[in-house]
Design an enzyme around this catalytic site. Structure first.
Site, short mmCIF file in Angstrom:
data_model
loop_
_atom_site.label_atom_id
_atom_site.label_comp_id
_atom_site.label_asym_id
_atom_site.label_seq_id
_atom_site.Cartn_x
_atom_site.Cartn_y
_atom_site.Cartn_z
N TYR A 31 0.99 -1.08 -0.05
CA TYR A 31 0.20 0.16 -0.02
C TYR A 31 0.70 1.44 -0.08
CZ TYR A 31 -4.07 -2.86 0.56
OH TYR A 31 -5.09 -3.86 0.27
N TYR A 162 -11.55 -6.44 7.71
CA TYR A 162 -10.66 -6.66 6.74
C TYR A 162 -10.51 -8.27 6.35
CZ TYR A 162 -6.03 -6.98 4.09
OH TYR A 162 -5.17 -7.22 3.11
N ASP A 272 -13.10 -15.44 10.05
CA ASP A 272 -11.81 -15.22 9.38
C ASP A 272 -10.98 -15.01 10.62
OD1 ASP A 272 -9.47 -14.05 8.52
OD2 ASP A 272 -10.46 -12.79 7.08
N LYS A 301 -1.38 -16.22 8.61
CA LYS A 301 -0.47 -15.56 9.24
C LYS A 301 0.40 -16.40 10.29
CE LYS A 301 -2.05 -10.76 8.56
NZ LYS A 301 -3.39 -10.40 8.09
C1 LIG Z 1 -3.88 -10.42 6.77
C2 LIG Z 1 -5.21 -10.98 6.67
C3 LIG Z 1 -5.95 -11.55 5.54
C4 LIG Z 1 -5.19 -11.71 4.21
O1 LIG Z 1 -3.96 -12.71 4.41
P1 LIG Z 1 -2.79 -12.50 3.38
O2 LIG Z 1 -2.05 -13.60 3.89
O3 LIG Z 1 -2.06 -11.08 3.63
O4 LIG Z 1 -3.38 -12.63 2.16
C5 LIG Z 1 -7.30 -11.69 5.71
N1 LIG Z 1 -7.92 -11.60 6.68
C6 LIG Z 1 -7.53 -11.20 7.91
C7 LIG Z 1 -8.32 -10.97 9.01
C8 LIG Z 1 -6.21 -10.71 7.98
O5 LIG Z 1 -5.66 -10.03 9.28
#
Ligand SMILES: *Cc1c(COP(=O)(O)O)cnc(C)c1O
Length: 453
Positions: A31, A162, A272, A301
């Site tokens: 970004y 997000y 998520d 992550k």
């Molecule tokens: C970082 C993140 C993503 C995306 O993961 P990437 O490995 O960067 O593609 C999706 N959802 C949440 C909640 C995140 O923190």
């Protein structure tokens, strides 16, 4: 050491003899414009430390407050993770997953099924968090199709959420933060709920929120789902802690309500947990704050302890069976580097370390230490709120952070942070010592005080 100031000429013609000079205009950073703020060069990393060098040549031995965006939970150059990766390299580094299987993938899937809430029994290994979200959304639509509801192709998401940077993931991100207006015809229009009301960690370890705000939010949830039932496939949310969309901690009752309303209307619930998973919020998975079991869960992550890119999507037999019994039968996804053996072997070792190191005590210790080391920040003029959840500490300013200035000021105090918007926050490695955690709180407070008052 005297600080060099960049002249306008050196700004347009970077010094190609330095790493930062070679990077400039060559590589995009997240970004950021191609000719944006100079990054710091990493000279080395070990444990909770990053050795950094600024464009002006200043060197820093900094305590890592970011875990490289939630991922390096066991620190850098962790001997157990190094060993797992090397051992797998000695066997094979990568093989295709089409028509083949291997020990690291099967072992990791077994471990994930064990570790996640009961009922998440089937696993898809993806190569990044965004891809895991894509697969989850795709699976939800395929599941509804299998259940004879082909019109259910949209998603209910939260403002301030997000979920990643690919197009379907972007469509369920906050529409303003997600820059939906920039790509009007490319981003599917989803249905959004307001941000759930904020909750605060209590001395007894529970999360409390304003009851009437929670009740009002649940009414909006019920209303919205009732109005859109026939077109909605699933609700997608980050349980209890919205990360990149604003480090917002919300009432677990809202998560429980989402589970109930999804069930009442035949929607799936997608959790998520890419940022929140593996103990970061003080629970192994943030869903546990509300005792909720989602139909689909995404993790990423911290999965490999920050070593390699890997994510996973898990789902219940009910969801999997709906797809298997449909005419399509298959889940329509299959990346080249699916179930990469190096990443899977490292992930297994990282999950072992969670238990061996006692993640619960690590998280509780970090939580208490950050609460006390960040407390002085609350007294600053520029600070609106200081909040803690598990091993996450957030200092919210009442203005946009001067990111380069705060980053540099924190480094001058021996701490690496990466603020965004009006937030200076930390999610330190779980192995952080008491003095690391004290340094992080003191460094953030001093940097904010120096730059913003
Ligand atoms: C970082 C993140 C993503 C995306 O993961 P990437 O490995 O960067 O593609 C999706 N959802 C949440 C909640 C995140 O923190």
């Amino acid at each position: 050491m005297p600080k060099l100031t960049l002249s306008p000429a050196s700004r347009t013609e970077p010094d190609r003899r330095t790493l930062i000079g070679r990077d400039k205009g060559l590589l995009w950073h997240p970004y950021a414009p191609l000719d944006g703020e100079a990054p710091y060069a990493v000279r080395g990393a070990g444990g909770t430390r990053l050795e950094l060098e600024a464009a002006d040549g200043t060197r820093f031995d900094a305590v890592d407050a970011m875990s490289s965006w939630w991922s390096a939970i066991h620190g850098y150059r962790n001997p157990a993770l190094d060993r797992a990766l090397l051992e797998q390299t000695g066997r094979f580094s990568h093989v295709m997953f089409g028509g083949l299987t291997h020990e690291p993938a099967v072992r990791l899937a077994e471990r994930l099924v064990e570790l996640t809430p009961a009922g998440l029994d089937h696993v898809f290994l993806a190569d990044s968090g965004s891809v895991a979200v894509e697969v989850a959304l795709k699976l939800a639509v395929q599941c509804q199709l299998g259940l004879g509801r082909p019109r259910r192709t949209r998603f209910l998401a939260l403002r301030g959420g997000y979920h990643g940077d690919t197009f379907a993931a972007m469509s369920v991100c906050d529409p303003i933060d997600g820059m939906h207006a920039t790509f009007p015809s490319l981003i599917a229009e989803q249905v959004f709920l307001p941000r759930p009301p904020a909750a605060r960690l209590q001395p007894d370890g529970t999360l409390a929120a304003d009851r009437s705000e929670v009740a009002a939010w649940i009414c909006i949830l019920e209303d919205t789902v009732a109005r859109h039932t026939d077109e909605l496939a699933a609700i997608i949310l980050e349980p209890v802690l919205q990360g990149a969309g604003g480090m917002h901690v919300y009432a677990p009752e809202c998560l429980a309500a989402a589970r109930r309303v999804a069930d009442e209307h035949g929607l799936l619930l997608i959790a998520d947990e890419i940022a929140t998973g593996f103990g970061r919020t003080g629970k192994m998975f943030a869903c546990e704050w509300a005792g909720v079991i989602p139909d689909i869960m995404c993790v990423g992550k911290a999965l490999t302890g920050g070593y390699l890119t890997l994510a996973a999507m898990l789902c219940t037999p009910r969801v999997a069976n709906a797809v298997t019994q449909s005419p399509l039968r298959a889940l329509l996804h299959g990346p080249t580097f699916m179930a990469n053996p190096l990443a899977c072997a490292t992930a297994c070792a990282s999950l072992d370390l969670l238990t061996e190191n006692g993640w619960q005590e690590q998280s509780a210790r970090a939580s208490a230490a950050l609460a006390s080391s960040l407390a002085p920040a609350a007294a600053l003029e520029s600070v609106r709120d200081v909040r803690i959840l598990g091993a996450v500490g957030v200092v919210e300013l009442n203005c946009a952070v001067d990111i380069p200035a705060v980053t540099r000021a924190a480094l001058d105090h021996g701490v690496w942070v990466r603020p965004f918007r009006n937030l200076v926050y930390t999610m330190p490695p779980y192995i952080s010592s008491a003095s690391d955690l004290a340094a992080i709180g003191a460094g953030i407070t001093a940097a904010v005080a120096l730059v913003h008052g």
